[in-house]
Write a protein that holds these residues in place. Structure first.
Motif, short mmCIF file in Angstrom:
data_model
loop_
_atom_site.label_atom_id
_atom_site.label_comp_id
_atom_site.label_asym_id
_atom_site.label_seq_id
_atom_site.Cartn_x
_atom_site.Cartn_y
_atom_site.Cartn_z
N LYS A 110 14.80 -0.25 -2.89
CA LYS A 110 14.81 0.43 -1.60
C LYS A 110 16.16 0.31 -0.93
O LYS A 110 16.72 1.29 -0.43
N GLU A 127 16.35 -5.22 -1.95
CA GLU A 127 15.07 -5.09 -1.26
C GLU A 127 14.24 -4.09 -2.05
O GLU A 127 14.63 -2.93 -2.18
N GLU A 128 13.12 -4.52 -2.60
CA GLU A 128 12.31 -3.64 -3.44
C GLU A 128 11.39 -2.76 -2.60
O GLU A 128 10.99 -3.12 -1.49
N SER A 129 11.04 -1.63 -3.16
CA SER A 129 10.10 -0.71 -2.52
C SER A 129 8.67 -1.24 -2.67
O SER A 129 8.41 -2.14 -3.48
N ASN A 130 7.77 -0.67 -1.92
CA ASN A 130 6.35 -1.00 -2.06
C ASN A 130 5.78 -0.34 -3.31
O ASN A 130 6.23 0.73 -3.72
N VAL A 131 4.79 -1.00 -3.90
CA VAL A 131 4.10 -0.43 -5.06
C VAL A 131 3.06 0.56 -4.55
O VAL A 131 2.14 0.19 -3.82
N LEU A 132 3.20 1.81 -4.94
CA LEU A 132 2.32 2.87 -4.46
C LEU A 132 1.06 2.95 -5.32
O LEU A 132 -0.05 3.16 -4.81
N ASP A 145 6.76 3.61 -7.27
CA ASP A 145 7.27 3.19 -5.97
C ASP A 145 7.05 4.28 -4.92
O ASP A 145 6.52 5.35 -5.23
N ASP A 146 7.45 3.99 -3.68
CA ASP A 146 7.17 4.93 -2.59
C ASP A 146 8.08 6.16 -2.59
O ASP A 146 8.03 6.97 -1.67
N ILE A 161 -0.93 -6.37 -8.60
CA ILE A 161 -0.88 -5.00 -8.09
C ILE A 161 -2.24 -4.29 -8.15
O ILE A 161 -2.32 -3.09 -7.89
N SER A 164 -3.52 -1.87 -5.49
CA SER A 164 -2.95 -0.53 -5.40
C SER A 164 -3.82 0.45 -6.21
O SER A 164 -4.53 0.04 -7.12
N GLU A 188 0.43 6.72 4.56
CA GLU A 188 0.06 5.36 4.15
C GLU A 188 -1.39 5.03 4.46
O GLU A 188 -2.06 4.34 3.69
#
Length: 261
Positions: A110, A127-132, A145-146, A161, A164, A188
């Protein structure tokens, strides 16, 4: 007869000057000094070239240490490969701006900040993205990812995960890529209600049909191209048909079906 005048041959007279010898010596000395200066300059250029070549041939010009922090799903090896740097890289050529631009294109990243420290060290902060969502098939685990990008990770992360949405039945890679891009556009709040998402086409007229199991016990049937535009109204649809269990969304129309007894 008239007499002809005879011209006397002109002769140049040289008058000895006692300073002439000194002037010749001075000219010779000046030439020698210029020659020495040229030789010194050439020697300096050669020395500089040898020093530069020697420096870049030694470990002193290389990156001495690389630190990667902030990542969870991305491995350090993966980050360094995408960044295109290693301990064999020339430190002077590792520009943080260009490294950051490369890493910004990597799934699950991210934000990223790259800095060069003392003693030829490089620090990469991620900084990693959220797991979608995630896909687990053929013994391979991929996370979405998002931004709708996918990344293959170790199966060890499966337990982390499972909250998710799980994507099931997406055998066609092209359709899967199209689906995750649309999935990333869903709000979201609606995404948080999704559980399993199953690709369930009905040949030959409904080839892009998916079934979404919601955490509230409802089921949504929708086409991939309608997801982003229609699922943002999910709560409004529930309020209009609260007793239904299945909502078949086709374009801007919703067909609600009652729960099975």
């Amino acid at each position: 007869m008239a007499r002809k005048k005879v011209k006397k041959a002109s002769t140049k007279r040289y008058y000895y000057n006692e300073h002439d010898d000194n002037q010749v010596e001075q000219l010779r000395t000046k030439r020698q000094k210029r020659r020495i200066k040229k030789n010194v300059k050439r020697a300096l250029v050669v020395c500089v070239i040898l020093l530069v070549v020697g420096f870049f041939s030694s470990d002193l010009s290389r990156v001495s240490k690389i630190t990667v922090v902030g990542q969870r799903y991305l491995t350090e090896e993966m980050v360094l490969k995408e960044a295109g740097i290693s301990k064999k890289s020339f430190h002077i050529l590792t520009y943080p701006y260009f490294i950051e631009k490369k890493l910004e294109q990597v799934p699950m990243i991210k934000n990223v900040k790259v800095s060069r420290g003392f003693f030829y060290g490089i620090k990469i902060e991620i900084e990693e993205s959220n797991v979608l969502a995630y896909v687990y098939q053929d013994e391979k685990l991929r996370i979405v990812d998002d931004k709708g990008a996918m990344l293959e990770v170790s199966k060890d992360y499966l337990k982390d995960i499972q909250q998710s949405p799980r994507l099931v039945g997406f055998k066609d890679e092209k359709i899967l890529q199209e689906f995750v891009i649309e999935l990333a556009k869903i709000p979201e709040g609606t995404l948080a209600l999704m559980s399993d998402i199953v690709f369930s086409p009905v040949e030959p007229y409904d080839k892009r049909r998916v079934e979404i199991s919601m955490s509230d016990g409802k089921k949504v049937i929708i086409r991939i191209e309608d997801m982003a535009s229609e699922l943002k109204y999910y709560q409004e649809i529930l309020s209009q048909e609260p007793n239904a269990c299945v909502y078949d969304i086709y374009g801007n129309k919703v067909y609600a079906s009652p729960c099975d007894d």
